[in-house]
Design a protein around this motif. Structure first.
Motif, PDB file in Angstrom:
ATOM      1  N   PHE A  26      75.976  28.867  45.661  1.00  0.00           N
ATOM      2  CA  PHE A  26      74.582  28.537  45.370  1.00  0.00           C
ATOM      3  C   PHE A  26      73.922  28.001  46.630  1.00  0.00           C
ATOM      4  O   PHE A  26      74.569  27.362  47.448  1.00  0.00           O
ATOM      5  N   VAL A  27      72.639  28.255  46.768  1.00  0.00           N
ATOM      6  CA  VAL A  27      71.903  27.746  47.919  1.00  0.00           C
ATOM      7  C   VAL A  27      70.738  26.897  47.404  1.00  0.00           C
ATOM      8  O   VAL A  27      69.615  27.370  47.287  1.00  0.00           O
ATOM      9  N   PRO A  28      71.025  25.630  47.092  1.00  0.00           N
ATOM     10  CA  PRO A  28      69.982  24.766  46.555  1.00  0.00           C
ATOM     11  C   PRO A  28      69.045  24.279  47.653  1.00  0.00           C
ATOM     12  O   PRO A  28      69.437  24.153  48.813  1.00  0.00           O
ATOM     13  N   SER A  29      67.818  23.999  47.258  1.00  0.00           N
ATOM     14  CA  SER A  29      66.877  23.419  48.217  1.00  0.00           C
ATOM     15  C   SER A  29      67.152  21.919  48.313  1.00  0.00           C
ATOM     16  O   SER A  29      67.830  21.333  47.469  1.00  0.00           O
ATOM     17  N   GLU A  30      66.608  21.296  49.340  1.00  0.00           N
ATOM     18  CA  GLU A  30      66.773  19.847  49.506  1.00  0.00           C
ATOM     19  C   GLU A  30      66.164  19.113  48.312  1.00  0.00           C
ATOM     20  O   GLU A  30      66.738  18.142  47.820  1.00  0.00           O
ATOM     21  N   GLU A  31      65.032  19.591  47.834  1.00  0.00           N
ATOM     22  CA  GLU A  31      64.371  18.972  46.677  1.00  0.00           C
ATOM     23  C   GLU A  31      65.259  19.052  45.428  1.00  0.00           C
ATOM     24  O   GLU A  31      65.358  18.088  44.665  1.00  0.00           O
ATOM     25  N   GLU A  32      65.924  20.187  45.240  1.00  0.00           N
ATOM     26  CA  GLU A  32      66.798  20.355  44.077  1.00  0.00           C
ATOM     27  C   GLU A  32      67.987  19.398  44.101  1.00  0.00           C
ATOM     28  O   GLU A  32      68.295  18.769  43.086  1.00  0.00           O
ATOM     29  N   VAL A  33      68.634  19.269  45.251  1.00  0.00           N
ATOM     30  CA  VAL A  33      69.784  18.369  45.309  1.00  0.00           C
ATOM     31  C   VAL A  33      69.349  16.911  45.228  1.00  0.00           C
ATOM     32  O   VAL A  33      70.073  16.067  44.679  1.00  0.00           O
ATOM     33  N   ASP A  34      68.159  16.592  45.734  1.00  0.00           N
ATOM     34  CA  ASP A  34      67.631  15.232  45.584  1.00  0.00           C
ATOM     35  C   ASP A  34      67.410  14.912  44.105  1.00  0.00           C
ATOM     36  O   ASP A  34      67.727  13.808  43.642  1.00  0.00           O
ATOM     37  N   GLU A  35      66.887  15.875  43.352  1.00  0.00           N
ATOM     38  CA  GLU A  35      66.678  15.693  41.914  1.00  0.00           C
ATOM     39  C   GLU A  35      68.008  15.520  41.190  1.00  0.00           C
ATOM     40  O   GLU A  35      68.150  14.665  40.317  1.00  0.00           O
ATOM     41  N   LEU A  36      69.008  16.326  41.560  1.00  0.00           N
ATOM     42  CA  LEU A  36      70.338  16.190  40.959  1.00  0.00           C
ATOM     43  C   LEU A  36      70.931  14.814  41.239  1.00  0.00           C
ATOM     44  O   LEU A  36      71.533  14.194  40.363  1.00  0.00           O
TER      45      LEU A  36
END
Length: 57
Positions: A26-36
Motif C-alpha cells: 500500500f502507498v498511503p499518503s502522509e495525511e492518511e497515516v497521520d489519521e491512522l
C-alpha cells in the motif's frame, strides 16, 4: 498490578503505519497515516490503556 510509564508518540505511530503498509504493497499518503495514528491514539485512550498528558515545553 504494577503501574509503568509509557510514552506514545503519534508521529512514531504514523511512521510505523507507513512502513508496515508499504511492506504490504500500500502507498498511503502522509495525511492518511497521520489519521491512522490519531485513531490508534484515541482507541488506546478509549480502552483506558493510556492516559493523555499535555507535553511540557
Amino acid at each position: 498490578m504494577r503501574e509503568i510509564e509509557v510514552f506514545i508518540d503519534t508521529e512514531e505511530i504514523a511512521e510505523f503505519f507507513f512502513h508496515e503498509l508499504a511492506k504490504r504493497g500500500f502507498v498511503p499518503s502522509e495525511e492518511e497515516v497521520d489519521e491512522l495514528a490519531d485513531i490508534t491514539f484515541d482507541y488506546l485512550l478509549k480502552k483506558c490503556i493510556i492516559d493523555e498528558q499535555e507535553e511540557e515545553e
